[in-house]
Design an enzyme around this catalytic site. Sequence first.
Site, PDB file in Angstrom:
ATOM      1  N   ASP A 433      -4.205   2.081  -4.102  1.00  0.00           N
ATOM      2  CA  ASP A 433      -2.838   2.198  -5.127  1.00  0.00           C
ATOM      3  C   ASP A 433      -3.079   1.563  -6.522  1.00  0.00           C
ATOM      4  O   ASP A 433      -3.823   0.291  -6.615  1.00  0.00           O
ATOM      5  CB  ASP A 433      -1.741   1.087  -4.524  1.00  0.00           C
ATOM      6  CG  ASP A 433      -0.343   1.149  -5.317  1.00  0.00           C
ATOM      7  OD1 ASP A 433       0.445   1.991  -4.984  1.00  0.00           O
ATOM      8  OD2 ASP A 433      -0.299   0.246  -6.077  1.00  0.00           O
ATOM      9  N   GLU A 476       1.209   6.772  -7.585  1.00  0.00           N
ATOM     10  CA  GLU A 476      -0.024   6.368  -8.104  1.00  0.00           C
ATOM     11  C   GLU A 476      -0.734   5.974  -6.901  1.00  0.00           C
ATOM     12  O   GLU A 476      -1.735   5.321  -6.886  1.00  0.00           O
ATOM     13  CB  GLU A 476       0.244   5.195  -8.671  1.00  0.00           C
ATOM     14  CG  GLU A 476       0.824   3.946  -8.142  1.00  0.00           C
ATOM     15  CD  GLU A 476       2.316   3.970  -8.326  1.00  0.00           C
ATOM     16  OE1 GLU A 476       2.764   2.681  -8.133  1.00  0.00           O
ATOM     17  OE2 GLU A 476       2.920   5.077  -8.597  1.00  0.00           O
TER      18      GLU A 476
END
Length: 565
Positions: A433, A476
Amino acid sequence: MRRFQQYLLRSWLIFFIAIIGVDALMRAKGYDLGIDLFTFIFIVALGIVFVIDPVRRRHMSFTFHFGFVLFTFLTYGLISAVCVGQLVLLFYQLRTAHTAVGRRRMLHNYPFNAMLELMLILPAGLAYDALGGKHGQAFSLFDNWLALLVMVLIMWTMLMFQYKASAYLLGEYLTKEDIIPLIRFEAVVITAELVFGSFSTLMVQNNGISALAMAAFALFLIKRSLGSSVNASDRIQKWESIERLKEAAWKDGDSQFIIEQYLRQLNQFVRPELAWIKFVFPKGESVYYSLKDGRKLQTDRVEGRVIEEITGKEELLLYSVQQEWDIRLYDQLDENLQSVLYINPEATETINCSLLLASESSGEFTNEFGHELYRALRVLSWAVERSLERERLLHDSRTDAMTNLPNYRALQEWGDRRIRQEDLYPFSALMIDLDHFKYINDTYGHEIGDRVLCEVAKILMKTTRVTDLVARYGGEEFVVLLPNTDLDAAQYVAERIRETLQASPIVVGDAIINVTASIGIDTLRELGELASLIRNADRAMYVGAKFQGRDRVAIYKDWKEKAAL
């Protein structure tokens, strides 16, 4: 001097020697044709009608015009017969002189065909006259049976000799399997011509020259009947093979599988010494495949590529013998090759394929076969185009449009298949992440944020193995699946990814953006579930990395108790 030039020089030299001999014979007979001009023109005109549309077997043409030569000989004598045969033959050769191939064919074949015509009539005619054979009104089958029999035997001997002569003067090559059917067919043709020559002579004795037209009509029907039967048998034999070829093109599978199946089927009934098929795919990519083994060929090592320039916009180019070749082919093809067939169908919207076949056997390919194969290649083009479109849609449905990485669906399919294979354990997963990505979007805009995701995707691909899978999980977040990777190795990969991202600022325009990532790891040592593996890596990433300050790697087993809370 090239080999074909040697054959050309040899055949024309022998031709001129033969002409000198014929001239000496005519001088001895005082050039007396023994026939009036109208009748001579009438016979030549009938012969020309027959040579316009010959019956073809392989590369050989059977015109049936020799029946008129025999009629002229039995009715008016040898000199008239020689002149009729040579004039009709000259027209036969000139009928295709408007094309480049036709002109080359005439240059090489005319002296041989002219000599073959002389070989058939001169020795047989001289023997007939020597045995007291009669002409015109004095001719009868019963009184001249011995002379006729000797003439027929000599003609048969010369016909058997012609294949040796063509090899010596033209360099043609035919196997025994090719020659036997030709001899059988030639036996039928020469028999029809002998019968026509004899009976038309008898008919003209009683009914005048107009009876020749009636006999010619009967011979024309025989010619058409034989031509139709030959074409039908050849068409049936080739049709079955072509239909199997088309079926191979429509098999289910990816484009590579379809091409391999097509080549395998084509190789079962076409066995040339040289053969390749070329595909021009979207974006201009050209690939050559060998017909013999289906392997890809290096473009610079493909034999005979110059034929693409020679053909130009033509969709089909056929050379039955080497003498018909364009001069540029001699530098690229083996001198033992004879027949060449090149097919270049009109391209579909995205695919173009072309085929080259070359054989050492003369007349191996025909125009009819070429056109059938042309249609089969079109089917292959459509099938490959359809397959590529299906592959594109499949790829799009499993690929993230922005980063070009596998998407969530592809991750599930790839992972579910491999996580069931015991030989791929230990099996690890990384959940990655990007830190503070919302800040990047808010500060630089979503377009710049998208560019950052694409650059991160490239870094992830460079820092993992070919056997690993890097997928965009959403937003993301990225997932990396690592088969045959234990916990220590997975931790090493995760640290390498983290350090590479940290040390690789992303430059977008004037902006320099530092990117870091929080990474969670979990490893399965025995058969387990993909969903559980990814979920544990995700928990480790949040609890052990995000909540502990970001830009770090966390292992699920170290944070298992806290992640469960």
